[in-house]
Write a protein that holds these residues in place. Sequence first.
Motif: not given
Length: 169
Positions: A16, A21, A23, A46-47, A62-64, A69, A72, A85, A88
């Motif tokens: 990060t 990003k 997962l 994070y989500e 939100r993650f995308q 963020c 995930f 996703l 990531a």
Amino acid sequence: SSAKLELLLEQIKEVTSQGHKALVFSQFTSLLALVRPMLDQEKITYEYLDGKTNDRKTPVERFQNDPACPVFLISLKAGGTGLNLTAADYVFILDPWWNPAVESQAIGRAHRIGQSQKVFAYRMIARGTVEEKILDLQKTKRDLAESIISEDQDFVSKLTSDDLELLLS
């Protein structure tokens, strides 16, 4: 403390900090529950998605779309279907699954149309544990399946009773 979780946190901080990003998958929500306070303590946004999440769309979007963020956390059951996703480029599998196809499907969440980056997947396995035995079993089954599919004429004559038992289990 857990060596696996400490290594995960180290890896997440590294990727990060470089703008990537990630997962993080586990079949155990209780394991993900241990990861959450670690990320909170490090102030890593994070989500989270598990089988009890009613609104799947909001955390996914939100993650995308939110560069702030970068992580995930996803349970196996919640992440098994319908997720793209592509933001990531790192995937961490915290525990091996009996069915390697399900594990591949989880990694596949980042390998979708629209993915423009290489995706790195890490399986975090502790030595000398049942996790290691699961991987050995997966490899044995995969090797056996490949033998069946190949054009090896002598395959049937090479089958042992253990092989047949493994196939039928």
